[in-house]
Design a protein around this motif. Structure first.
Motif, PDB file in Angstrom:
ATOM      1  N   GLN A   1     -57.044   8.683  13.022  1.00 56.14           N
ATOM      2  CA  GLN A   1     -57.259   7.747  12.064  1.00 56.14           C
ATOM      3  C   GLN A   1     -55.874   7.595  11.285  1.00 56.14           C
ATOM      4  O   GLN A   1     -55.691   7.781  10.020  1.00 56.14           O
ATOM      5  N   PRO A   2     -54.888   6.953  11.683  1.00 59.47           N
ATOM      6  CA  PRO A   2     -53.759   6.808  11.044  1.00 59.47           C
ATOM      7  C   PRO A   2     -53.732   5.825   9.853  1.00 59.47           C
ATOM      8  O   PRO A   2     -54.893   4.924   9.658  1.00 59.47           O
ATOM      9  N   GLU A   3     -53.007   5.771   8.902  1.00 56.71           N
ATOM     10  CA  GLU A   3     -53.066   4.920   7.901  1.00 56.71           C
ATOM     11  C   GLU A   3     -52.569   3.505   8.167  1.00 56.71           C
ATOM     12  O   GLU A   3     -52.300   3.157   9.243  1.00 56.71           O
ATOM     13  N   LYS A   4     -53.097   2.427   7.248  1.00 57.44           N
ATOM     14  CA  LYS A   4     -53.059   1.094   7.617  1.00 57.44           C
ATOM     15  C   LYS A   4     -51.581   0.729   7.654  1.00 57.44           C
ATOM     16  O   LYS A   4     -51.299  -0.203   8.641  1.00 57.44           O
ATOM     17  N   GLU A   5     -50.620   1.465   7.111  1.00 54.87           N
ATOM     18  CA  GLU A   5     -49.504   0.884   7.107  1.00 54.87           C
ATOM     19  C   GLU A   5     -48.587   1.012   8.470  1.00 54.87           C
ATOM     20  O   GLU A   5     -47.921   0.224   8.934  1.00 54.87           O
ATOM     21  N   ILE A   6     -49.099   2.211   8.993  1.00 50.93           N
ATOM     22  CA  ILE A   6     -48.721   2.614  10.344  1.00 50.93           C
ATOM     23  C   ILE A   6     -49.151   1.605  11.416  1.00 50.93           C
ATOM     24  O   ILE A   6     -48.509   1.174  12.314  1.00 50.93           O
ATOM     25  N   VAL A   7     -50.303   1.160  11.183  1.00 49.03           N
ATOM     26  CA  VAL A   7     -50.937   0.366  12.253  1.00 49.03           C
ATOM     27  C   VAL A   7     -50.291  -1.198  12.006  1.00 49.03           C
ATOM     28  O   VAL A   7     -50.010  -1.462  13.160  1.00 49.03           O
ATOM     29  N   ILE A   8     -49.950  -1.528  10.694  1.00 51.06           N
ATOM     30  CA  ILE A   8     -49.311  -2.836  10.461  1.00 51.06           C
ATOM     31  C   ILE A   8     -47.816  -2.824  11.174  1.00 51.06           C
ATOM     32  O   ILE A   8     -47.529  -3.640  11.895  1.00 51.06           O
TER      33      ILE A   8
END
Length: 396
Positions: free
Chosen positions: A81-88
């Motif tokens: 579950q990586p952070e949302k900033e990494i996914v963006i």
């Protein structure tokens, strides 16, 4: 331990993030060699290097439904579950197209409805080619915008059931999203402005020439104004009809979605009733089979009891017959002996001998009664003879 979700991970849609993948596909991923060798111990930073090595996307392939490396990395992202900033950042990466598709797929599984539309719709403008592995094991050619359209409009992608999201027009009516603007809309507006300016310039030149050669007449001016007003009203009516058709089409789409959901609920209820009937019939068959088995067992027990009762009766009859036969033979012997002993010559001597032999016979009878060998039951009499030879007490 290698397949366990990160303890710091949050639940998504009320469940463990790894449960967004079906159990069968999840177990196949856990047994895959790529998962065991390449995905062990990956973090959000080292996962980028593995994503850059991807050369195709897909779900499962082959006869044993082997998962692809793309699906293994999606499962690893659900696990850590990586952070949302990494996914963006994954989605905004222009250099590696498979990294972009990986981030878009993960956001479609775990993101909110507004985030899905906000970050995935700009990818409609990416027309780069992609290699997709089919279930037969072959490769097919697709594009980034086609994959994004599949994620936003379909229920299944890469053998995974995608979570339900709201329609875009619903979010627009709620005010969560702004109306979508195409990137090509500005170009169309510029071209329309150029055409209008060219038409106006042409009309001005024609009017100038007419005024120069003919002069300006009031009747012609009134006709021109009347024609311009007519064109303006016609454009207004066209805009009103267009808005009315758009609202009608939206209402039809809403009714169509509602009918589709109603049909899906009806099919689900029908399947549930069918399963319930199947289970009830199976229980009734099992109950009838148990009843038949109990009846067979009771019938066997009844036959066995009747057989034992018949054996006891036949045994008791044989003993009574043997006893009657012995009594009958003893009576005949006594009668025969009495007839032979009544001769006139030996009557006196027999009477004297009889008086002498009577105490001997009594003694023998007493001895026999004490031994128990004269028992009416032949089996007991035989047993008493054996016991007498061994020096044991007789049976009564």
């Amino acid at each position: 331990m290698a397949n366990r979700t990160d303890p710091a991970a949050k639940s998504i849609r009320g469940t463990n993030p790894q449960n967004l993948v079906e159990k069968i596909l999840r177990s196949k991923i856990y047994q895959n060699t790529y998962w065991k060798e390449q995905c062990f111990g990956l973090t959000a930073e080292t996962l980028v290097d593995k994503a850059m090595e991807l050369d195709h996307l897909g779900g499962t392939h082959g006869g044993n439904r082997k998962p692809t490396p793309f699906m293994c990395l999606v499962m690893k992202m659900l696990q850590i579950q990586p952070e949302k900033e990494i996914v963006i950042e994954f989605i905004k990466n222009d250099d590696y197209k498979y990294v972009r598709i990986l981030g878009a797929f993960y956001l479609r599984l775990t993101g909110t409805d507004v985030d899905v539309y906000r970050y995935l719709e700009p990818l409609y403008n990416d027309y780069r080619k992609l290699r997709q592995k089919l279930p037969e094991g072959k490769f097919s050619l697709t594009h980034v915008d086609e994959v994004i359209d599949e994620l936003l409009t379909k229920d299944y992608s890469c053998d995974i059931a995608l979570p339900r999201i709201k329609k875009r027009w619903t979010l627009e009516t709620l005010g969560s999203l702004e109306p979508r603007r195409s990137v090509l809309e500005d170009d169309f507006e510029e071209e329309e402005e150029k055409e209008e300016n060219d038409q106006l310039d042409g009309l001005e030149e024609e009017a100038h020439e007419k005024d120069y050669y003919r002069g300006r007449s009031p009747a012609r001016e009134r006709d021109r104004d009347r024609r311009r007003d007519r064109d303006r009203y016609r454009e207004r009516d066209y805009d009103r009809d267009y808005d009315r058709d758009y609202d009608r089409e939206r209402g039809r789409g809403r009714d169509r979605d509602r009918d589709r959901e109603r049909d899906r609920d009806r099919d689900r209820d029908r399947d549930r009733d069918r399963d319930r009937d199947r289970y009830r019939l199976r229980d009734e068959k099992d109950y009838g089979r148990d009843r038949e088995r109990d009846r067979e067992w009771e019938g066997r027990e009844r036959e066995r009891r009747d057989r034992d009762r018949g054996r006891r009766r036949s045994h008791s009859r044989s003993r009574s017959r043997s006893k009657d036969r012995k009594d009958r033979e003893g009576g005949e012997h006594r009668k025969r002996h009495a007839r032979s002993s009544t001769s006139p010559r030996r009557r006196d001597g027999a009477e004297e001998n009889g008086t002498r032999e009577e105490p001997k016979k009594k003694k023998e009878r007493k001895e026999k009664k004490e031994d128990g060998t004269d028992h009416p039951d032949p089996e007991i009499a035989e047993a008493n003879r054996l016991r007498a030879s061994l020096g044991l007490k007789p049976l009564k």
